[in-house]
Design a protein around this motif. Structure first.
Motif, PDB file in Angstrom:
ATOM      1  N   VAL A  39     -40.324  26.464  19.076  1.00  0.00           N
ATOM      2  CA  VAL A  39     -41.320  25.528  18.407  1.00  0.00           C
ATOM      3  C   VAL A  39     -40.635  25.436  17.176  1.00  0.00           C
ATOM      4  O   VAL A  39     -40.602  26.289  16.137  1.00  0.00           O
ATOM      5  CB  VAL A  39     -42.391  26.379  18.491  1.00  0.00           C
ATOM      6  CG1 VAL A  39     -43.499  25.356  17.491  1.00  0.00           C
ATOM      7  CG2 VAL A  39     -43.094  26.593  19.851  1.00  0.00           C
ATOM      8  N   VAL A  40     -40.290  24.202  16.724  1.00  0.00           N
ATOM      9  CA  VAL A  40     -39.941  23.663  15.307  1.00  0.00           C
ATOM     10  C   VAL A  40     -41.258  23.075  14.602  1.00  0.00           C
ATOM     11  O   VAL A  40     -41.760  22.165  15.189  1.00  0.00           O
ATOM     12  CB  VAL A  40     -38.823  22.545  15.456  1.00  0.00           C
ATOM     13  CG1 VAL A  40     -38.495  21.906  13.949  1.00  0.00           C
ATOM     14  CG2 VAL A  40     -37.452  23.351  16.006  1.00  0.00           C
ATOM     15  N   THR A  41     -41.565  23.547  13.396  1.00  0.00           N
ATOM     16  CA  THR A  41     -42.833  23.415  12.990  1.00  0.00           C
ATOM     17  C   THR A  41     -42.862  22.289  12.174  1.00  0.00           C
ATOM     18  O   THR A  41     -43.682  21.857  11.358  1.00  0.00           O
ATOM     19  CB  THR A  41     -43.393  24.599  12.130  1.00  0.00           C
ATOM     20  OG1 THR A  41     -42.295  24.843  11.213  1.00  0.00           O
ATOM     21  CG2 THR A  41     -43.777  25.738  13.136  1.00  0.00           C
ATOM     22  N   PHE A  42     -41.801  21.256  12.188  1.00  0.00           N
ATOM     23  CA  PHE A  42     -41.863  19.976  11.488  1.00  0.00           C
ATOM     24  C   PHE A  42     -41.241  19.051  12.408  1.00  0.00           C
ATOM     25  O   PHE A  42     -40.567  19.415  13.471  1.00  0.00           O
ATOM     26  CB  PHE A  42     -41.026  20.111  10.150  1.00  0.00           C
ATOM     27  CG  PHE A  42     -41.789  20.608   8.991  1.00  0.00           C
ATOM     28  CD1 PHE A  42     -42.568  19.883   7.905  1.00  0.00           C
ATOM     29  CD2 PHE A  42     -42.046  22.258   9.035  1.00  0.00           C
ATOM     30  CE1 PHE A  42     -43.467  20.705   7.086  1.00  0.00           C
ATOM     31  CE2 PHE A  42     -42.636  22.825   7.742  1.00  0.00           C
ATOM     32  CZ  PHE A  42     -43.192  22.138   7.258  1.00  0.00           C
ATOM     33  N   GLY A  43     -41.331  17.651  12.018  1.00  0.00           N
ATOM     34  CA  GLY A  43     -40.751  16.705  12.842  1.00  0.00           C
ATOM     35  C   GLY A  43     -39.077  16.457  13.048  1.00  0.00           C
ATOM     36  O   GLY A  43     -38.478  17.190  12.315  1.00  0.00           O
ATOM     37  N   PRO A  44     -38.685  15.906  13.713  1.00  0.00           N
ATOM     38  CA  PRO A  44     -37.389  15.668  14.064  1.00  0.00           C
ATOM     39  C   PRO A  44     -36.516  15.099  12.789  1.00  0.00           C
ATOM     40  O   PRO A  44     -37.371  14.114  12.270  1.00  0.00           O
ATOM     41  CB  PRO A  44     -37.356  14.544  15.234  1.00  0.00           C
ATOM     42  CG  PRO A  44     -38.498  14.568  16.071  1.00  0.00           C
ATOM     43  CD  PRO A  44     -39.427  15.125  14.845  1.00  0.00           C
ATOM     44  N   GLY A  45     -35.225  15.468  12.675  1.00  0.00           N
ATOM     45  CA  GLY A  45     -34.553  14.892  11.612  1.00  0.00           C
ATOM     46  C   GLY A  45     -34.491  15.706  10.352  1.00  0.00           C
ATOM     47  O   GLY A  45     -33.690  15.298   9.281  1.00  0.00           O
ATOM     48  N   GLY A  46     -35.394  16.617  10.214  1.00  0.00           N
ATOM     49  CA  GLY A  46     -35.358  17.422   8.992  1.00  0.00           C
ATOM     50  C   GLY A  46     -34.773  18.616   8.924  1.00  0.00           C
ATOM     51  O   GLY A  46     -34.422  18.990   9.800  1.00  0.00           O
ATOM     52  N   GLY A  47     -34.826  19.319   7.756  1.00  0.00           N
ATOM     53  CA  GLY A  47     -34.031  20.416   7.568  1.00  0.00           C
ATOM     54  C   GLY A  47     -34.647  21.592   8.522  1.00  0.00           C
ATOM     55  O   GLY A  47     -33.595  22.312   9.056  1.00  0.00           O
ATOM     56  N   ALA A  48     -35.958  22.014   8.627  1.00  0.00           N
ATOM     57  CA  ALA A  48     -36.391  22.697   9.727  1.00  0.00           C
ATOM     58  C   ALA A  48     -36.014  22.587  11.233  1.00  0.00           C
ATOM     59  O   ALA A  48     -35.557  23.535  12.024  1.00  0.00           O
ATOM     60  CB  ALA A  48     -37.867  22.938   9.576  1.00  0.00           C
ATOM     61  N   ASP A  49     -35.816  21.178  11.502  1.00  0.00           N
ATOM     62  CA  ASP A  49     -35.581  20.678  12.940  1.00  0.00           C
ATOM     63  C   ASP A  49     -34.033  21.105  13.051  1.00  0.00           C
ATOM     64  O   ASP A  49     -33.580  21.666  13.949  1.00  0.00           O
ATOM     65  CB  ASP A  49     -35.932  19.196  13.003  1.00  0.00           C
ATOM     66  CG  ASP A  49     -35.455  18.656  14.307  1.00  0.00           C
ATOM     67  OD1 ASP A  49     -35.866  19.205  15.462  1.00  0.00           O
ATOM     68  OD2 ASP A  49     -34.696  17.631  14.389  1.00  0.00           O
ATOM     69  N   LEU A  50     -33.135  20.659  12.183  1.00  0.00           N
ATOM     70  CA  LEU A  50     -31.671  20.777  12.279  1.00  0.00           C
ATOM     71  C   LEU A  50     -31.345  22.220  12.441  1.00  0.00           C
ATOM     72  O   LEU A  50     -30.605  22.670  13.231  1.00  0.00           O
ATOM     73  CB  LEU A  50     -31.106  20.347  10.877  1.00  0.00           C
ATOM     74  CG  LEU A  50     -30.879  18.630  10.731  1.00  0.00           C
ATOM     75  CD1 LEU A  50     -30.496  18.312   9.524  1.00  0.00           C
ATOM     76  CD2 LEU A  50     -30.477  18.067  12.184  1.00  0.00           C
ATOM     77  N   MET A  51     -32.144  23.175  11.769  1.00  0.00           N
ATOM     78  CA  MET A  51     -31.911  24.776  11.764  1.00  0.00           C
ATOM     79  C   MET A  51     -32.336  25.160  13.083  1.00  0.00           C
ATOM     80  O   MET A  51     -31.634  25.920  13.599  1.00  0.00           O
ATOM     81  CB  MET A  51     -32.774  25.309  10.605  1.00  0.00           C
ATOM     82  CG  MET A  51     -32.552  26.757  10.565  1.00  0.00           C
ATOM     83  SD  MET A  51     -33.486  27.920  12.018  1.00  0.00           S
ATOM     84  CE  MET A  51     -35.207  27.877  10.821  1.00  0.00           C
ATOM     85  N   GLY A  52     -33.479  24.713  13.448  1.00  0.00           N
ATOM     86  CA  GLY A  52     -33.929  25.309  14.777  1.00  0.00           C
ATOM     87  C   GLY A  52     -33.305  24.903  15.939  1.00  0.00           C
ATOM     88  O   GLY A  52     -32.932  25.802  16.875  1.00  0.00           O
ATOM     89  N   ARG A  53     -32.721  23.664  15.837  1.00  0.00           N
ATOM     90  CA  ARG A  53     -31.746  23.206  17.153  1.00  0.00           C
ATOM     91  C   ARG A  53     -30.457  23.940  17.146  1.00  0.00           C
ATOM     92  O   ARG A  53     -30.042  24.439  17.948  1.00  0.00           O
ATOM     93  CB  ARG A  53     -31.640  21.580  16.816  1.00  0.00           C
ATOM     94  CG  ARG A  53     -32.900  20.880  17.461  1.00  0.00           C
ATOM     95  CD  ARG A  53     -32.766  19.434  17.061  1.00  0.00           C
ATOM     96  NE  ARG A  53     -34.176  18.569  17.475  1.00  0.00           N
ATOM     97  CZ  ARG A  53     -34.706  18.467  18.376  1.00  0.00           C
ATOM     98  NH1 ARG A  53     -33.769  18.683  19.510  1.00  0.00           N
ATOM     99  NH2 ARG A  53     -35.891  17.902  18.768  1.00  0.00           N
ATOM    100  N   GLN A  54     -29.885  24.077  15.906  1.00  0.00           N
ATOM    101  CA  GLN A  54     -28.648  24.799  15.779  1.00  0.00           C
ATOM    102  C   GLN A  54     -28.879  26.092  16.233  1.00  0.00           C
ATOM    103  O   GLN A  54     -28.143  26.755  17.103  1.00  0.00           O
ATOM    104  CB  GLN A  54     -28.235  24.531  14.481  1.00  0.00           C
ATOM    105  CG  GLN A  54     -26.781  25.303  14.170  1.00  0.00           C
ATOM    106  CD  GLN A  54     -25.672  24.214  14.596  1.00  0.00           C
ATOM    107  OE1 GLN A  54     -25.878  23.413  15.502  1.00  0.00           O
ATOM    108  NE2 GLN A  54     -24.287  24.629  14.253  1.00  0.00           N
ATOM    109  N   MET A  55     -29.974  26.934  15.650  1.00  0.00           N
ATOM    110  CA  MET A  55     -29.984  28.254  15.916  1.00  0.00           C
ATOM    111  C   MET A  55     -30.387  28.338  17.480  1.00  0.00           C
ATOM    112  O   MET A  55     -29.936  29.329  18.106  1.00  0.00           O
ATOM    113  CB  MET A  55     -31.037  28.590  15.257  1.00  0.00           C
ATOM    114  CG  MET A  55     -31.385  30.415  15.184  1.00  0.00           C
ATOM    115  SD  MET A  55     -30.054  31.368  15.191  1.00  0.00           S
ATOM    116  CE  MET A  55     -29.677  31.116  13.257  1.00  0.00           C
ATOM    117  N   GLY A  56     -31.273  27.538  18.077  1.00  0.00           N
ATOM    118  CA  GLY A  56     -31.509  27.835  19.241  1.00  0.00           C
ATOM    119  C   GLY A  56     -30.233  27.417  20.247  1.00  0.00           C
ATOM    120  O   GLY A  56     -30.045  28.194  21.401  1.00  0.00           O
TER     121      GLY A  56
END
Length: 318
Positions: A39-56
């Motif tokens: 669960v990424v807690t911010f929308g697509p394209g942001g820093g949290a999203d990039l981190m979550g996708r890369q880490m996942g």
């Protein structure tokens, strides 16, 4: 009830408890047996999203299952955390817990606490900056702050939301007479582009999240909120140098699970995160986003989040 019946009842209960305990042990030992949702807690394209996708993506190899991403944005990240803390604590839902959201708790947003989650690891950290478009009339932080003092509330700043450290920083600046208007954006992409398009005058952000705009020379950093200059931007002054004691509000990002998750499962997930962070792919990613750190795990990670919350609480109260 007869003695025989009581004995039978007790033995049956003991057997049932043993079976439950055995099933729990087997579950942890065999984990994971199906995909794990991130669960990424911010929308697509942001820093949290990039981190979550890369880490996942990187965690899929050591865990041996797929990790699909679900963006659950809103309320400065609290909407996604509600999902994380209400799903079963079975290790099949993990999520991003970042400082922007932790800061919002000190402002009264959301109903979460540090104890609702178990932090697997803090995997990124970066100080924040104020950026302006390259064509801005304010080419130095001194120029920007002087104008804001003379024209309180006229300048607008694109931020990630109310209650975040973006908001807290602007409130601290306002106490020193630098009053600028907070303009939150739920979409990271729209936030990054807003000063370039003339929708806001300033952007509060970490350099890694806007690296493409920096490389294209569309954005210019004016000040870093830190006690030391950033090694990648040695010409950018710190807030401390300029006389504003605003530091320690760095944007860290973590991967977390719901509190109460089986320690054996937590250990497997934490090991997968550590292996991912050690990979060449992650090291390249974090270097490009100016966010590389030694991962912080276990009690140290939990304490780091708690200490940050206390820091924000104290700053708002001062």
């Amino acid at each position: 009830m007869s003695y025989k019946a009581l004995l039978t009842y007790a033995l049956t209960g003991a057997s049932t408890a043993a079976l439950i305990a055995s099933a729990g042990m087997a579950s942890a030992q065999d984990y994971p047996q199906r995909p794990i949702e991130m669960v990424v807690t911010f929308g697509p394209g942001g820093g949290a999203d990039l981190m979550g996708r890369q880490m996942g993506r990187l965690m899929e190899k050591p865990l041996g299952v797929s990790i699909p991403i679900s963006n659950v944005a809103g309320a400065s990240g609290n909407a996604g955390l509600t999902r994380l803390k209400t799903d079963a604590p079975d290790g099949y839902t993990i999520g991003t817990l970042i400082s922007l959201t932790v800061a919002s708790w000190a402002s009264g947003l959301g109903d979460s606490s540090v104890d609702d989650f178990e932090v697997l690891a803090v995997v990124q950290n970066s100080p924040s900056f104020l950026f302006v478009p390259a064509s801005s009339p304010y080419q130095t932080a001194e120029d920007l702050f002087a104008y804001a003092k003379e024209n309180p509330g006229e300048l607008t700043v694109a931020t990630s939301g109310y209650g975040t450290q973006d908001d807290v920083t602007l409130k601290l600046l306002a106490k020193d007479g630098v009053q600028m208007e907070n303009v939150p954006f739920q979409s990271p992409g729209e936030r990054y582009a807003s000063p370039i398009g003339g929708h806001t005058a300033v952007l509060y952000e970490e350099p890694g999240d806007v690296a493409q705009f920096l490389k294209a020379e569309q954005l210019k950093p004016l000040v870093v909120f830190s006690e030391e200059r950033h090694p990648a931007f040695p010409d950018v002054p710190t807030s401390t140098e300029l006389g504003y004691e605003i530091s320690g509000l760095d944007n860290f990002r973590t991967v977390a699970v719901r509190a109460g998750t089986d320690p054996a499962i937590v250990e497997k997930l934490q090991s997968a995160v550590e292996e991912s962070v050690a990979s060449e792919e992650w090291q390249k990613f974090c270097a490009e986003t100016y966010s590389c750190i030694e991962p912080v795990t276990g009690e140290d990670a939990q304490k780091m989040v708690q200490d940050f919350l206390q820091l924000i609480t104290d700053q708002l109260a001062s």
